[in-house]
Design a protein around this motif. Structure first.
Motif, PDB file in Angstrom:
ATOM      1  N   ASP A   1     110.952  15.638  74.689  1.00  0.00           N
ATOM      2  CA  ASP A   1     111.853  14.442  73.891  1.00  0.00           C
ATOM      3  C   ASP A   1     110.497  13.917  73.426  1.00  0.00           C
ATOM      4  N   TRP A   2     109.690  13.321  74.600  1.00  0.00           N
ATOM      5  CA  TRP A   2     108.342  12.723  74.342  1.00  0.00           C
ATOM      6  C   TRP A   2     107.068  12.365  74.851  1.00  0.00           C
ATOM      7  N   ALA A   3     105.917  12.551  74.817  1.00  0.00           N
ATOM      8  CA  ALA A   3     104.734  13.494  75.215  1.00  0.00           C
ATOM      9  C   ALA A   3     103.686  12.471  75.232  1.00  0.00           C
ATOM     10  N   TYR A   4     102.675  13.053  76.073  1.00  0.00           N
ATOM     11  CA  TYR A   4     101.628  11.685  75.570  1.00  0.00           C
ATOM     12  C   TYR A   4      99.784  12.952  76.680  1.00  0.00           C
ATOM     13  N   ILE A   5      99.177  12.522  75.974  1.00  0.00           N
ATOM     14  CA  ILE A   5      97.602  13.289  76.498  1.00  0.00           C
ATOM     15  C   ILE A   5      97.056  12.218  76.505  1.00  0.00           C
ATOM     16  N   ALA A   6      95.910  12.536  77.042  1.00  0.00           N
ATOM     17  CA  ALA A   6      94.739  11.479  77.343  1.00  0.00           C
ATOM     18  C   ALA A   6      93.775  12.107  78.037  1.00  0.00           C
ATOM     19  N   ILE A   7      92.339  11.890  77.178  1.00  0.00           N
ATOM     20  CA  ILE A   7      91.361  13.117  77.708  1.00  0.00           C
ATOM     21  C   ILE A   7      90.281  11.588  77.670  1.00  0.00           C
ATOM     22  N   ASP A   8      89.543  11.857  79.049  1.00  0.00           N
ATOM     23  CA  ASP A   8      88.202  10.372  79.402  1.00  0.00           C
ATOM     24  C   ASP A   8      87.031  11.412  78.037  1.00  0.00           C
ATOM     25  N   ILE A   9      86.599  10.940  77.350  1.00  0.00           N
ATOM     26  CA  ILE A   9      85.568  11.965  76.464  1.00  0.00           C
ATOM     27  C   ILE A   9      84.234  11.449  76.765  1.00  0.00           C
TER      28      ILE A   9
ATOM     29  N   GLU B   1      93.396  28.867  82.066  1.00  0.00           N
ATOM     30  CA  GLU B   1      92.130  28.935  82.057  1.00  0.00           C
ATOM     31  C   GLU B   1      91.247  27.736  81.685  1.00  0.00           C
ATOM     32  N   SER B   2      91.345  26.989  81.386  1.00  0.00           N
ATOM     33  CA  SER B   2      91.025  25.517  80.253  1.00  0.00           C
ATOM     34  C   SER B   2      91.195  24.266  82.044  1.00  0.00           C
ATOM     35  N   LEU B   3      92.275  24.466  82.589  1.00  0.00           N
ATOM     36  CA  LEU B   3      92.392  23.219  83.065  1.00  0.00           C
ATOM     37  C   LEU B   3      92.243  23.961  85.058  1.00  0.00           C
ATOM     38  N   PHE B   4      91.934  22.275  85.140  1.00  0.00           N
ATOM     39  CA  PHE B   4      91.249  22.806  86.341  1.00  0.00           C
ATOM     40  C   PHE B   4      91.701  21.286  87.439  1.00  0.00           C
ATOM     41  N   HIS B   5      91.659  21.649  89.103  1.00  0.00           N
ATOM     42  CA  HIS B   5      92.508  20.365  89.579  1.00  0.00           C
ATOM     43  C   HIS B   5      91.147  19.949  90.148  1.00  0.00           C
TER      44      HIS B   5
ATOM     45  N   LEU C   1      91.428  18.228  85.684  1.00  0.00           N
ATOM     46  CA  LEU C   1      90.330  18.554  85.108  1.00  0.00           C
ATOM     47  C   LEU C   1      90.692  19.147  83.758  1.00  0.00           C
ATOM     48  N   ILE C   2      90.089  19.316  82.533  1.00  0.00           N
ATOM     49  CA  ILE C   2      90.058  19.466  80.988  1.00  0.00           C
ATOM     50  C   ILE C   2      89.163  20.132  80.663  1.00  0.00           C
ATOM     51  N   GLN C   3      88.334  21.594  80.085  1.00  0.00           N
ATOM     52  CA  GLN C   3      87.638  21.837  79.614  1.00  0.00           C
ATOM     53  C   GLN C   3      87.582  22.638  77.861  1.00  0.00           C
ATOM     54  N   PHE C   4      87.284  22.001  77.333  1.00  0.00           N
ATOM     55  CA  PHE C   4      86.965  23.262  75.870  1.00  0.00           C
ATOM     56  C   PHE C   4      86.491  24.073  75.889  1.00  0.00           C
TER      57      PHE C   4
ATOM     58  N   ILE D   1      81.930  16.955  71.422  1.00  0.00           N
ATOM     59  CA  ILE D   1      82.366  17.867  73.100  1.00  0.00           C
ATOM     60  C   ILE D   1      81.438  18.577  73.298  1.00  0.00           C
ATOM     61  N   ASN D   2      81.013  18.303  74.596  1.00  0.00           N
ATOM     62  CA  ASN D   2      80.165  19.229  74.962  1.00  0.00           C
ATOM     63  C   ASN D   2      81.745  20.201  75.939  1.00  0.00           C
ATOM     64  N   PRO D   3      81.170  22.103  75.570  1.00  0.00           N
ATOM     65  CA  PRO D   3      82.068  22.911  75.917  1.00  0.00           C
ATOM     66  C   PRO D   3      81.363  23.035  77.664  1.00  0.00           C
ATOM     67  N   THR D   4      80.311  22.458  78.324  1.00  0.00           N
ATOM     68  CA  THR D   4      80.627  23.087  79.590  1.00  0.00           C
ATOM     69  C   THR D   4      81.370  21.416  80.022  1.00  0.00           C
ATOM     70  N   ILE D   5      80.859  20.509  80.058  1.00  0.00           N
ATOM     71  CA  ILE D   5      81.742  19.714  80.539  1.00  0.00           C
ATOM     72  C   ILE D   5      82.916  18.961  80.949  1.00  0.00           C
ATOM     73  N   HIS D   6      83.242  19.534  82.715  1.00  0.00           N
ATOM     74  CA  HIS D   6      85.200  19.131  83.249  1.00  0.00           C
ATOM     75  C   HIS D   6      85.551  17.602  82.817  1.00  0.00           C
ATOM     76  N   TYR D   7      86.070  17.941  81.783  1.00  0.00           N
ATOM     77  CA  TYR D   7      86.839  16.339  81.347  1.00  0.00           C
ATOM     78  C   TYR D   7      87.597  15.841  82.676  1.00  0.00           C
ATOM     79  N   LYS D   8      88.848  14.637  83.049  1.00  0.00           N
ATOM     80  CA  LYS D   8      89.029  14.380  83.105  1.00  0.00           C
ATOM     81  C   LYS D   8      90.687  14.127  82.489  1.00  0.00           C
ATOM     82  N   PHE D   9      91.982  14.656  82.387  1.00  0.00           N
ATOM     83  CA  PHE D   9      92.769  14.461  81.515  1.00  0.00           C
ATOM     84  C   PHE D   9      94.100  13.806  82.654  1.00  0.00           C
ATOM     85  N   LYS D  10      95.364  13.894  81.448  1.00  0.00           N
ATOM     86  CA  LYS D  10      96.571  12.834  82.214  1.00  0.00           C
ATOM     87  C   LYS D  10      97.311  13.620  80.791  1.00  0.00           C
ATOM     88  N   ALA D  11      98.720  14.175  81.482  1.00  0.00           N
ATOM     89  CA  ALA D  11      99.300  14.525  80.240  1.00  0.00           C
ATOM     90  C   ALA D  11     100.635  14.058  80.825  1.00  0.00           C
ATOM     91  N   MET D  12     101.760  13.502  80.068  1.00  0.00           N
ATOM     92  CA  MET D  12     102.772  13.196  80.656  1.00  0.00           C
ATOM     93  C   MET D  12     104.329  14.038  79.094  1.00  0.00           C
TER      94      MET D  12
END
Length: 133
Positions: free
Chosen positions: A43-51, A126-130, A26-29, A80-91
């Motif tokens: 060499d390669w990066a990917y990020i997805a956030i379930d806004i 501080e912005s990342l959560f399990h 989870l990520i919080q803005f 963005i709602n700064p009180t929400i913890h959004y699901k994310f994936k980073a690779m």
């Protein structure tokens, strides 16, 4: 995520070449409004956030860079709602040679066209959560 050095996981060699890492949680803005995701990687990066919070990653929620060693714009996240913890994936994918992965965010509107020139903040722990089980 990792220090912005030439060898974030150590010197080039069999243990740090040809690897892929996937991070989920989870990520919080840090504030509301529009945020731009940036990265610098080797060499390669990917990020997805379930806004939209529909439990999928699709369309504009995904940013990808298949280019090494410079700052790149990945995606824009609006309303963005700064009180929400959004699901994310980073690779991250490392071929050979130097290895590092850094994800940043900014509210600077120049980010899509001038990613190397804008002020940016490393997305820190501080912005990342399990995700609770």
């Amino acid at each position: 995520f990792l220090p912005p050095t030439a060898n974030g996981w150590g010197a080039s060699g069999s243990a740090v070449d040809q690897i892929t890492a996937v991070f989920t949680g989870l990520i919080q803005f840090p504030g509301g409004g529009t945020w731009y995701a940036l990265e610098r990687n080797d060499d390669w990066a990917y990020i997805a956030i379930d806004i939209n919070e529909d439990d999928t990653f699709a369309g504009a929620e995904i940013g990808e860079s298949r280019s090494c060693c410079r700052q790149h714009y990945l995606a824009s996240y609006v309303n963005i709602n700064p009180t929400i913890h959004y699901k994310f994936k980073a690779m991250f994918r490392e071929g050979f040679g130097g290895n590092y992965m850094n994800f940043y965010w900014t509210q600077n509107t120049a980010a899509p066209s001038e990613p190397a020139a804008v002020d940016r903040v490393l997305i820190g722990g501080e912005s990342l959560f399990h995700i609770p089980e």
